[in-house]
Design an enzyme around this catalytic site. Structure first.
Site, short mmCIF file in Angstrom:
data_model
loop_
_atom_site.label_atom_id
_atom_site.label_comp_id
_atom_site.label_asym_id
_atom_site.label_seq_id
_atom_site.Cartn_x
_atom_site.Cartn_y
_atom_site.Cartn_z
N CYS A 41 0.82 -1.22 0.00
CA CYS A 41 0.00 0.00 0.00
C CYS A 41 0.85 1.27 0.00
O CYS A 41 0.70 2.13 -0.85
CB CYS A 41 -0.93 -0.04 1.21
SG CYS A 41 -1.91 1.43 1.39
N GLY A 114 11.05 -13.45 7.08
CA GLY A 114 10.59 -14.27 8.20
C GLY A 114 10.11 -15.64 7.74
O GLY A 114 9.44 -15.76 6.72
N GLY A 185 -6.04 -1.26 -13.57
CA GLY A 185 -6.07 -0.90 -14.99
C GLY A 185 -6.71 0.46 -15.22
O GLY A 185 -6.20 1.28 -15.99
N GLU A 187 -7.31 2.90 -12.86
CA GLU A 187 -6.62 4.02 -12.18
C GLU A 187 -5.34 4.39 -12.93
O GLU A 187 -5.13 5.55 -13.29
CB GLU A 187 -6.27 3.64 -10.73
CG GLU A 187 -7.48 3.67 -9.81
CD GLU A 187 -7.14 3.57 -8.31
OE1 GLU A 187 -8.06 3.72 -7.51
OE2 GLU A 187 -5.96 3.33 -7.95
N ALA A 320 -6.67 -2.01 1.60
CA ALA A 320 -5.84 -1.61 2.74
C ALA A 320 -6.68 -1.45 4.01
O ALA A 320 -6.27 -1.89 5.09
CB ALA A 320 -5.13 -0.30 2.41
N HIS A 321 -7.84 -0.83 3.89
CA HIS A 321 -8.65 -0.57 5.09
C HIS A 321 -9.26 -1.85 5.64
O HIS A 321 -9.50 -1.96 6.84
CB HIS A 321 -9.72 0.49 4.84
CG HIS A 321 -10.40 0.38 3.51
ND1 HIS A 321 -9.79 0.74 2.33
CD2 HIS A 321 -11.61 -0.08 3.16
CE1 HIS A 321 -10.61 0.53 1.33
NE2 HIS A 321 -11.73 0.01 1.81
N HIS A 444 -26.05 22.74 2.30
CA HIS A 444 -26.23 23.20 0.92
C HIS A 444 -25.24 24.32 0.64
O HIS A 444 -25.07 25.19 1.49
CB HIS A 444 -27.65 23.71 0.72
CG HIS A 444 -27.86 24.28 -0.65
ND1 HIS A 444 -27.99 23.47 -1.76
CD2 HIS A 444 -27.94 25.56 -1.07
CE1 HIS A 444 -28.14 24.26 -2.83
NE2 HIS A 444 -28.11 25.52 -2.44
#
Ligand code: FAD
Ligand code: NAI
Length: 465
Positions: A41, A114, A185, A187, A320-321, A444
């Site tokens: 990310c 690791g 693709g 983005e 990611a989130h 508004h």
């Protein structure tokens, strides 16, 4: 010294998990094989792509939209190295931020690859081959994902690139071929189109953004086509010939048939991502996996006691989130608390112009589940703020249960949709109805009024339409 928890991988899943565990009083370590923290990310994903999307959008606006607003500027010139520096500075700021947070939370970092040698034991190997063993009561695997590859087509990150190469091209390709009309693709295709490339997107299925609401996909495709992107749907790239000055891609109809050749300077392979577990030792340990993903139960536990997994390496949307929320949940579970992620309320955003932002169910999902629903729609052409700023592409659609009026899905195509979606996330999280949303006062003039109007439209009482 034994740790309470060691997290392998410091992407958004791993570093957030480590911080939450430290907050809960655990002695925590992380293991990271790359030079910098932050994972896909921060280094080669969300963060650099958003920097280029932002900069290229402003470049396009300066060239095509400023004049109409009475801002006379000379035709903008692209300084690509400077744009890349802007991106790199943004990445550095973010990865350094993670290093600061780990330190602040007194989390030890082991830099190296690791491998879990036994429950409670991780061997960390550094570049020179030296290794050390970290002892720990619990392990969270947060090793993320890697680029999915096309058989027979080798990614060299120069002419045939993955997202990583597409974030670092040293010149604008005259012609860019994008394989896959998914998030990457569209983005990164948008970035390079705005900077001057002729972009052709080849997609295997008969629609773009499979998995998203079909109406969203259809309207969004139309908007991208108007911007100059070309789509070849129901097609697949079977081979790319690198022998000439330009690439020659063989493109076949998905159903079979005669191939055609598409020439390009650069080809971006963006056909998805696959879980990354290389060299982790999972097979030897007997950790259950399914189609490359680590299998976990509702508490992120694998079948081996003391080993958990979160993020892209397990099932679910590769976001990611989502990884972050799972990181928090698993830390809380390990601490004996009731960590939980509501998978019905995870937003999905595509950061193009216009943006696409969705949360909850699509119309197709509701139909196939046999749920009776009512749809309320409101176009930005009828929203005052969008009209006056001449940014009227897109719409808001709200899907509510026909019987209870509970909101089940919200789909937005439009500028700033990615910021607007969160009131829908909160509403869904609290089990709110379209009526609740419709009766909530919205400032508004804002684009968010289109959400209120779409909620009113569920009850067939939109005011401005
Ligand atoms: P990762 O971020 O992949 O992190 C895994 C980490 O583990 C890496 O640092 C890796 O080096 C380390 N690691 C792996 N194996 C080992 C090992 N054996 N030992 C030590 N370390 C190891 N998502 C969004 O929500 N929004 C976006 O805008 C967005 N944009 C994206 C744009 C692009 C171009 C790409 C490629 C992805 C994008 N994503 C986006 C997806 C997002 O990056 C992933 O969902 C997210 O990074 C997953 O987090 P993670 O913590 O599971 O794994
Ligand atoms: P994707 O799964 O979004 O899209 C891949 C596309 O390629 C699909 O439309 C698929 O049908 C198509 N495809 C597959 N094989 C093909 C073939 N052989 N020929 C032609 N088309 C083919 O995957 P993408 O775009 O690579 O992104 C990977 C992941 O990264 C996504 O799952 C997404 O969650 C994450 N991501 C999220 C972003 C965001 O949240 N804004 C931005 C970028 C990535």
């Amino acid at each position: 010294m034994a740790y309470d928890l060691t997290v392998i991988g410091t992407g958004p899943g791993g570093y957030v998990c480590a911080i939450r565990a430290a907050q809960l009083g655990m002695k925590v370590a992380v293991v990271e094989k790359d030079k910098t923290f932050g994972g896909t990310c921060l280094n080669v994903g969300c963060i650099p792509s958003k920097a280029l999307l932002h900069a290229s959008e402003l470049f396009e606006e300066a060239g095509h939209k400023f004049g109409g607003m009475g801002i006379k500027v000379p035709a903008p010139k692209l300084d690509l190295p400077a744009m890349m520096k802007f991106k790199d500075e943004g990445v550095a700021g973010n990865v350094n931020g993670v290093a600061f947070l780990l330190k602040k939370n007194k989390i030890d970092a082991f830099i190296g690859h690791g491998r879990i040698t036994a429950p409670g034991k991780i061997e960390v190997t550094v570049a020179d081959g030296k290794s050390q063993t970290v002892e720990t009561k619990n392990i969270v695997i947060a090793t993320g994902s890697d680029v999915a590859r096309l058989k027979g087509i080798e990614i060299d990150e120069k002419r045939i690139v993955s997202s990583t190469g597409a974030l670092a091209l040293d010149k604008v390709p005259a012609k860019l071929l994008v394989v896959g009309a998914g998030v990457i693709g569209l983005e990164l295709g948008s970035v390079w189109r705005r900077l001057g490339a002729q972009v052709t997107v080849v997609e295997f299925l008969d629609r773009i953004l499979p998995g998203m609401d079909a109406e969203v996909g259809k309207q969004f495709q139309r908007i991208l086509q108007k911007q100059g992107m070309t789509f070849k749907l129901s097609s697949r790239v079977t081979a790319i010939d690198l022998s000439g000055k330009t690439l020659k891609a063989s493109v076949e109809p998905a159903a079979g048939g005669a191939a055609e050749t598409i020439e390009a300077d650069v080809a971006l392979v963006a056909i998805g991502r696959v879980p990354y577990t290389e060299g982790l030792g999972l097979t030897e340990l007997g950790v259950a996996m399914e189609r490359g993903r680590v299998t976990v139960d509702a508490h992120y536990a694998t079948n081996v006691a003391g080993i958990y997994a979160i993020g892209d390496v397990i099932a679910g949307p590769m976001l990611a989130h989502k990884a972050e929320d799972e990181g928090v949940a698993v830390a809380e579970i390990i601490a004996g608390q009731a960590g939980h992620v509501n998978y019905d309320a995870i937003p999905n955003v595509i950061y193009t112009y216009p943006e696409v932002a969705t949360v909850g169910k699509t119309e197709e999902e509701l139909k196939s589940a046999g749920v009776a629903y009512t749809a309320g729609k409101f176009p930005f052409t009828a929203n005052g703020r969008a009209k006056v700023n001449q940014t009227t592409d897109g719409f808001v659609k709200i899907l509510a249960d026909a019987k209870t009026d509970r909101v089940l899905g919200v789909h937005i195509v439009g500028r700033e949709a990615g910021e607007m979606i969160h009131e829908a996330c909160v509403l869904i999280e609290f089990g709110g109805s379209a009526e609740d949303l419709a009766r909530t006062c919205h400032a508004h003039p804002t684009r968010s009024e289109a959400i209120k109007e779409a909620a009113l439209a569920v009850g067939k009482r939109a005011i401005h339409m």
